[in-house]
Design a protein around this motif. Structure first.
Motif, PDB file in Angstrom:
ATOM      1  N   ALA A  33       0.821  -1.216   0.000  1.00  0.00           N
ATOM      2  CA  ALA A  33       0.000   0.000   0.000  1.00  0.00           C
ATOM      3  C   ALA A  33       0.855   1.266   0.000  1.00  0.00           C
ATOM      4  N   SER A  34       2.014   1.208   0.604  1.00  0.00           N
ATOM      5  CA  SER A  34       2.876   2.397   0.650  1.00  0.00           C
ATOM      6  C   SER A  34       3.460   2.746  -0.715  1.00  0.00           C
ATOM      7  N   HIS A  35       3.282   1.887  -1.690  1.00  0.00           N
ATOM      8  CA  HIS A  35       3.783   2.139  -3.043  1.00  0.00           C
ATOM      9  C   HIS A  35       2.701   2.680  -3.974  1.00  0.00           C
ATOM     10  N   VAL A  36       1.475   2.811  -3.477  1.00  0.00           N
ATOM     11  CA  VAL A  36       0.367   3.320  -4.283  1.00  0.00           C
ATOM     12  C   VAL A  36       0.247   4.831  -4.084  1.00  0.00           C
ATOM     13  N   ALA A  37       0.308   5.576  -5.186  1.00  0.00           N
ATOM     14  CA  ALA A  37       0.204   7.036  -5.117  1.00  0.00           C
ATOM     15  C   ALA A  37      -1.241   7.495  -5.034  1.00  0.00           C
ATOM     16  N   GLY A  38      -2.136   6.820  -5.762  1.00  0.00           N
ATOM     17  CA  GLY A  38      -3.523   7.238  -5.759  1.00  0.00           C
ATOM     18  C   GLY A  38      -4.369   6.437  -6.718  1.00  0.00           C
ATOM     19  N   TYR A  39      -5.640   6.867  -6.821  1.00  0.00           N
ATOM     20  CA  TYR A  39      -6.665   6.093  -7.515  1.00  0.00           C
ATOM     21  C   TYR A  39      -7.407   6.932  -8.537  1.00  0.00           C
ATOM     22  N   MET A  40      -8.008   6.247  -9.521  1.00  0.00           N
ATOM     23  CA  MET A  40      -8.802   6.903 -10.545  1.00  0.00           C
ATOM     24  C   MET A  40      -9.764   5.895 -11.149  1.00  0.00           C
ATOM     25  N   ILE A  41     -10.728   6.388 -11.899  1.00  0.00           N
ATOM     26  CA  ILE A  41     -11.659   5.556 -12.640  1.00  0.00           C
ATOM     27  C   ILE A  41     -11.032   5.228 -13.992  1.00  0.00           C
ATOM     28  N   MET A  42     -11.252   4.001 -14.461  1.00  0.00           N
ATOM     29  CA  MET A  42     -10.856   3.647 -15.821  1.00  0.00           C
ATOM     30  C   MET A  42     -12.003   2.895 -16.490  1.00  0.00           C
ATOM     31  N   ASN A  43     -12.271   3.249 -17.741  1.00  0.00           N
ATOM     32  CA  ASN A  43     -13.199   2.493 -18.560  1.00  0.00           C
ATOM     33  C   ASN A  43     -12.346   1.551 -19.407  1.00  0.00           C
ATOM     34  N   ASP A  44     -12.291   0.294 -19.014  1.00  0.00           N
ATOM     35  CA  ASP A  44     -11.468  -0.691 -19.710  1.00  0.00           C
ATOM     36  C   ASP A  44     -12.224  -1.182 -20.944  1.00  0.00           C
ATOM     37  N   ILE A  45     -12.357  -0.280 -21.921  1.00  0.00           N
ATOM     38  CA  ILE A  45     -13.067  -0.594 -23.158  1.00  0.00           C
ATOM     39  C   ILE A  45     -12.365  -1.770 -23.830  1.00  0.00           C
ATOM     40  N   SER A  46     -13.164  -2.712 -24.311  1.00  0.00           N
ATOM     41  CA  SER A  46     -12.606  -3.935 -24.889  1.00  0.00           C
ATOM     42  C   SER A  46     -13.327  -4.271 -26.189  1.00  0.00           C
TER      43      SER A  46
END
Length: 166
Positions: A33-46
């Motif tokens: 967890a200490s290596h994670v900078a942050g989060y975002m939404i992604m639309n993993d279009i396939s």
């Protein structure tokens, strides 16, 4: 997103994505967890036809230009108290298609970081996606795929929302 002219089975996937904040290799789950900078939404279009009907290798169906839009914001890790328990939704043309939570992820953030770091060095800025809840078009009976003019709206609790027109 702009779809290739020969796309036949384009699909949506709301996913929690995260960015690595500091270099890691062979990191333990307790340190991950200490290596994670942050989060975002992604639309993993396939593009499912490319993904499943053209000699395997899912990367072909997920790598076209304009696929995988992220954002609208990057939310730092310290601002997301429980990344493993965030509500996720995706609507297509105003109809709810996905309604889930990151609590149902098969692998948690720490496990993903630890596992992937066993095979490659993760660098600051690398983005990793986590998986999608039920409700993708490919899984519907009969399958439903995106077409020009369709509007997708994705939201993850605390991370905002994004909207794309095909």
């Amino acid at each position: 997103p702009i779809f290739p002219a020969n796309a036949k089975k384009a699909d949506w996937e709301v996913e929690l994505a995260f960015a690595i904040g500091k270099r890691c290799k062979h990191v333990s789950r307790s340190e991950a967890a200490s290596h994670v900078a942050g989060y975002m939404i992604m639309n993993d279009i396939s593009e499912r036809a490319w993904q499943a009907e053209r000699e395997g290798q899912w990367v072909k169906g997920k790598s076209y230009d304009t696929f995988a839009p992220t954002g609208p914001w990057f939310v730092t890790a310290d601002e997301v108290a429980e990344p493993g328990n965030l509500k996720m939704t995706l609507d297509v043309n105003g109809e709810r298609r996905q309604n889930g939570s990151t609590s149902t992820l098969i692998f948690g953030i720490e496990e993903i970081v630890s596992y992937v770091s066993q095979f490659m060095t993760l660098e600051p800025g690398d983005i990793i996606t986590t998986g999608t809840p039920p409700g993708v078009g490919w899984g519907m009976k009969p399958p439903v795929f995106l077409k020009p003019g369709d509007v997708m709206r994705l939201e993850i609790e605390g991370l905002g929302h994004q909207e794309q027109t095909v």
